[in-house]
Write an enzyme that holds these catalytic residues in place. Structure first.
Site, PDB file in Angstrom:
ATOM      1  CE  LYS A  81      45.547  -6.711  30.389  1.00 35.79           C
ATOM      2  NZ  LYS A  81      46.789  -6.456  29.545  1.00 35.79           N
TER       3      LYS A  81
ATOM      4  CB  THR B 159      47.179  -3.631  33.099  1.00 37.03           C
ATOM      5  OG1 THR B 159      48.521  -3.756  31.976  1.00 37.03           O
ATOM      6  CG2 THR B 159      47.174  -2.108  33.171  1.00 37.03           C
TER       7      THR B 159
ATOM      8  CG  HIS C 299      51.780   5.312  31.732  1.00 35.01           C
ATOM      9  ND1 HIS C 299      50.847   4.466  31.495  1.00 35.01           N
ATOM     10  CD2 HIS C 299      51.694   6.150  30.802  1.00 35.01           C
ATOM     11  CE1 HIS C 299      49.846   5.132  30.907  1.00 35.01           C
ATOM     12  NE2 HIS C 299      50.189   6.000  30.421  1.00 35.01           N
TER      13      HIS C 299
ATOM     14  CE  LYS D 219      57.739  -5.146  32.849  1.00 35.64           C
ATOM     15  NZ  LYS D 219      56.417  -4.659  33.562  1.00 35.64           N
TER      16      LYS D 219
ATOM     17  CE  LYS E 252      54.744  -9.381  35.366  1.00 34.32           C
ATOM     18  NZ  LYS E 252      53.945  -8.327  35.872  1.00 34.32           N
ATOM     19  NE  ARG E 253      59.122  -5.852  25.972  1.00 29.33           N
ATOM     20  CZ  ARG E 253      59.202  -5.082  25.036  1.00 29.33           C
ATOM     21  NH1 ARG E 253      58.139  -4.528  24.400  1.00 29.33           N
ATOM     22  NH2 ARG E 253      60.468  -4.510  24.603  1.00 29.33           N
TER      23      ARG E 253
HETATM   24  C1  26W Z   1      60.822   6.099  25.754  1.00 23.46           C
HETATM   25  C2  26W Z   1      60.981   4.773  26.101  1.00 23.46           C
HETATM   26  C3  26W Z   1      60.007   4.388  26.736  1.00 23.46           C
HETATM   27  C4  26W Z   1      58.946   3.481  26.309  1.00 23.46           C
HETATM   28  C5  26W Z   1      57.708   2.907  26.930  1.00 23.46           C
HETATM   29  C6  26W Z   1      59.451   4.660  28.112  1.00 23.46           C
HETATM   30  C7  26W Z   1      58.402   4.412  28.684  1.00 23.46           C
HETATM   31  C8  26W Z   1      57.510   3.467  28.072  1.00 23.46           C
HETATM   32  C9  26W Z   1      56.195   2.885  28.794  1.00 23.46           C
HETATM   33  C10 26W Z   1      55.830   3.987  29.706  1.00 23.46           C
HETATM   34  C11 26W Z   1      56.472   1.594  29.356  1.00 23.46           C
HETATM   35  C12 26W Z   1      55.247   1.198  30.101  1.00 23.46           C
HETATM   36  O1  26W Z   1      54.645   0.577  29.255  1.00 23.46           O
HETATM   37  N1  26W Z   1      54.943   1.448  31.281  1.00 23.46           N
HETATM   38  C13 26W Z   1      53.786   0.731  31.745  1.00 23.46           C
HETATM   39  O2  26W Z   1      52.570   1.320  31.947  1.00 23.46           O
HETATM   40  C14 26W Z   1      51.448   0.460  32.236  1.00 23.46           C
HETATM   41  C15 26W Z   1      50.110   1.175  31.896  1.00 23.46           C
HETATM   42  O3  26W Z   1      50.410   2.273  32.660  1.00 23.46           O
HETATM   43  C16 26W Z   1      51.870   0.367  33.706  1.00 23.46           C
HETATM   44  O4  26W Z   1      50.779  -0.636  34.162  1.00 23.46           O
HETATM   45  C17 26W Z   1      53.132  -0.380  34.064  1.00 23.46           C
HETATM   46  O5  26W Z   1      53.446  -0.731  35.324  1.00 23.46           O
HETATM   47  C18 26W Z   1      54.203   0.435  33.265  1.00 23.46           C
HETATM   48  O6  26W Z   1      55.383  -0.249  33.231  1.00 23.46           O
END
Ligand code: 26W
Length: 804
Positions: A656, A652, A356, A550, A544-545
């Protein structure tokens, strides 16, 4: 059953009396909500049991989606919609004099996720059940979900999110299905009849108790399960080890240490921190989940392990659950007596992995020492996987030590989770086309060369049932009226709207619905922020976060620029706009927190300047979460998707917004590109550097933000306003932002500033032309069907899980 009004009313009153001993007049909203929850539960219990029995009987292949995050939001309305009871129940409640919308508000969001990845998992569960597929979730029942965000003097403050305090009507504790998970200790190797036995000793054993939540399909008979695990102390350890020695306090301390495992969701988004407790969480739910899957498998297929890949598919949501690979190996070998090769063959045909993010700082790697100490047997297996993998690489690239070193699962003192995932799974997917291409050609290039057949793209999607049918009921109704209701089951049918996008009447009606949604949003903003925004103004939204990549910073700098221009030219002809922001910063992400403070400071400055309130307003929505998103999306007209190209894997939120008729202003990044292809370049506003250009600058240099800042007066003016006392904050408050922009500008905010301002001017122009804008908006809705997670799940089911 309860589908008809009269029997529902009776059941409602009886249940109220049975649960709380109260009449309707005496009952609180909380109690009435609980009653509704109970009625749904009881009504679907039979279907749930039936679903399970049917799967076992028909030996259907089961999919398990392993994820550390499931951001479900509220369940009541979605459950009612999927059951097809919503209208009747609401009408019946009305007849009883009960306001359904108040009951809906009582339900806390299940916020067991950070952002995109967690919400995606929730959308996937809805689609799996609605497509009638046997797909279940496996995760952790965190006592505290993602923190609640408060704004204090413009700064983010985090409060614990105690979402379970009133209980959770949707869950069922299944103590009888508890399993044991072991940490620490040593592994003794014993040879018996020419076979090595691995004996794990002196470990600490804890109990994983599952809580099941039913996932109800849309008007079908499918009810799947989200199984969330909770950590508890093993009775024996608690009672004997300490109590018998009179060490009561120690025993209690121990209990807390164990329960800590499922206490709280880590609030980091896209940033990895090597916390031991997080590794414990990962192994805890992975081990519990695998044990429960194998128990089910054995019940259906006894010891026919060779059938496992045919009957079970496991999808790991990012690397967080990747320990499923060594855990499955461990159980197959140590407990079921399979040899390495057979276990490996089975495992690598069962597990697939979704990536992701390509942000380097998000890549999980665990220090060997920590890993080994916590999971000694698992470490041995990982080491063996690594050795065999490196040997295979040697066969392919003899002598190329450097490449082998780069690709190894264990190297430089770390266990590299993404490499483990790549070596031990049969499919690897990215979440939007550009993202998968970047994985293949850059981030995972060497793995792609070695196993090209494993790589596949699965562009993300969102459930149109929550994000259109539920969140925007008026629009849903209008759509059904003009194109029929087939879109609800087949969202691509929204295409039927295309021939009608120029229809004046339809445009008027869609605009009037948007207006009502904006009014609802404006009321919310007034109640929660005390700010009166004009519902006639253009609603421009970035929710968003908060993250540097971003680029909320790009957005707020442009807002500042607009304001500075108004100061120059008070009669400047601007389409009145309300800029709406929302999102949480990771508690330790200093820059992201500064950005929140900056947005609030700019908001204060601008909103207090009465002269321009008719054209410019800024609002930061506190505590952005799923339920708030359901209010925001239908009210948005411009969707800000402005990440540095190449950084946002998919996004995503963009989908929406589109589905609710907002126009995207965005970079050619993530799924924006595919949205652009779906709607056509006339119906989206792109700007800025492409991912290739960004990459080129990273590799070859050639970008100086300092030079740009000094050579463009308009840019310099806006950046200087951060530090020259213009803003109502301490002079040093934003010097960190100023330095990062002028020194390195890693995310090309200054580089993209003018193109962004131009794109915004284009939006301004388009919005002045009512028919043109409505046409764009309707085209976006019409083309949003392919971004339903039903399409995504069909692709996973057909091309990865072998279900269709
Ligand atoms: C280990 C720390 C950590 C925590 C969360 C690493 C990575 C994450 C997630 C992968 C972050 C995340 O939510 N990524 C998002 O995933 C969405 C669903 O696929 C994508 O639409 C977003 O672009 C992506 O940032």
């Amino acid at each position: 059953m309860l589908a008809d009004k009269e029997s529902f009313k009776q059941a409602f009153l009886e249940k109220l009396a049975a649960l709380f001993g109260k009449t309707l007049e005496e009952a609180t909203e909380q109690e009435k909500y609980q009653v509704l929850g109970h009625l749904v539960r009881e009504a679907i219990y039979q279907r749930w049991v039936e679903s399970k029995r049917r799967h076992a009987q028909q030996q259907t292949k089961q999919v398990y989606y392993f994820s550390l995050e499931f951001m479900l939001g509220r369940l009541l309305s979605n459950n009612l919609i999927n059951l097809g009871w919503q209208e009747n129940w609401q009408a019946a409640l009305q007849e009883l004099g009960v306001d359904y919308s108040l009951l809906e508000e009582v339900e806390p969001d299940a916020g067991l996720g950070n952002g995109g990845l967690g919400r995606l998992a929730a959308c996937f569960l809805d689609s799996l059940a609605s497509l009638g597929l046997a797909g279940h979730g496996c995760g952790i029942r965190y006592k505290y979900g993602l923190f609640e965000q408060k704004l204090v003097n413009g700064y983010q403050v985090e409060l614990p999110e105690n979402w379970l305090k009133e209980g959770n009507v949707w869950e069922t504790r299944r103590a009888d299905k508890a399993v044991k998970v072991r940490f620490g200790g040593q592994v003794r190797v014993e040879e018996k009849q020419g076979r090595l036995n691995f004996i794990h000793e002196n470990y600490e054993e804890i109990i994983a108790v599952p809580y099941d939540i039913p996932i109800i399909g849309y008007r079908n008979d499918c009810v799947n399960t989200l199984r969330l695990w909770s950590a508890e102390v093993a009775r024996t350890e608690f009672d004997f080890a300490c109590f018998s020695r009179g060490e009561y306090l120690k025993a209690v301390e121990y209990k807390y240490a164990v329960e800590a495992i499922s206490q709280v969701l880590y609030p980091d988004d896209n940033t990895y921190k090597g916390r031991e407790l997080r590794l414990k969480q990962q192994y805890f739910f992975v081990s519990a989940g695998i044990q429960s899957i194998l128990r089910y498998f054995k019940k259906c297929y006894a010891n026919q392990w060779h059938l496992l890949p045919e009957k079970i598919a496991i999808q790991v949501n990012d690397t967080h659950p990747v320990l499923v690979i060594p855990e499955l190996m461990r159980i197959l070998m140590d407990e079921e007596g399979l040899g390495w090769d057979e276990a490996w063959d089975i495992t690598t045909r069962t597990v697939s992995y979704t990536n992701h993010t390509i942000l380097a700082e998000a890549l999980e790697k665990w220090p060997i020492e920590l890993f080994k100490q916590l999971l000694p047997r698992i470490y041995m297996i990982v080491e063996e996987i690594n050795e065999r993998f490196c040997r295979a690489l040697w066969g392919r690239y003899p002598g190329d030590w450097e490449r082998i070193h780069r690709m190894a699962v264990v190297a430089d003192g770390y266990v590299k989770m993404a490499h483990l995932a790549l070596a031990g799974s049969y499919r690897v997917n990215g979440v939007a086309r550009i993202h998968t291409e970047i994985l293949k050609t850059r981030e995972m290039r060497e793995f792609y060369e070695y196993f090209p057949e494993k790589f596949t793209n699965k562009t993300n999607g969102i459930t149109h049932r929550r994000w259109l049918l539920k969140a925007n009921p008026q629009l849903a109704e209008l759509l059904t009226e003009v194109i029929g209701d087939s879109w609800i089951r087949e969202p691509e049918e929204l295409k039927r709207l295309l021939p009608l996008v120029d229809n004046r009447d339809l445009q008027e009606r869609a605009a009037s619905i948007k207006r009502q949604n904006k009014e609802r949003m404006a009321r919310f903003i007034y109640q929660h922020c005390g700010l009166k925004v004009d519902p006639a103004s253009l609603f421009d939204v970035q929710v968003k976060r908060i993250h540097a990549y971003k680029r909320q910073l790009l957005n707020i700098l442009h807002v500042l620029d607009l304001y500075l221009r108004l100061l120059d030219e008070p009669n400047l002809d601007l389409v009145p706009r309300t800029f709406i922001f929302g999102g949480k910063a990771a508690p330790s992400y200093y820059m992201a927190k500064s950005i929140i403070k900056l947005i609030n400071t700019v908001a204060e400055k601008i909103n207090n300047d009465r002269r321009f309130n008719d054209r410019l307003q800024v609002c930061f929505l506190e505590n952005y979460r799923v339920s708030l998103a359901e209010l925001v999306m239908p009210a948005a007209e411009v969707s800000e998707q402005i990440s540095t190209a190449g950084k946002e894997a998919s996004g995503t939120g963009n989908m929406k917004f589109m589905m609710n008729g907002a126009i995207t202003i965005g970079t050619r990044d993530g799924a924006n590109i595919e949205i652009g292809e779906a709607v056509g370049e006339d119906n989206i506003v792109f700007f800025g550097l492409t991912a290739d250009r960004v990459m080129h600058y990273y590799e070859h240099g050639g970008y100086s933000s300092w030079y740009l800042y000094n050579s463009l007066p308009r840019l310099k003016r806006v950046v200087d306003s951060l530090i020259n006392g213009f803003l109502p904050a301490a002079r040093e408050e934003f010097s960190n932002i100023y330095s990062s922009l002028t020194h390195s500008d890693e995310f090309f905010v200054l580089k993209d500033f003018l193109p962004y301002a131009e794109a915004q001017a284009k939006i301004d122009n388009l919005y002045r032309d009512f028919q043109r804008w409505q046409r764009m908006s309707l085209t976006n809705i019409a083309c949003s069907g392919r971004f339903s997670s039903d399409r995504t799940i069909r692709e996973y089911a057909g091309e990865i899980w072998g279900l269709l």
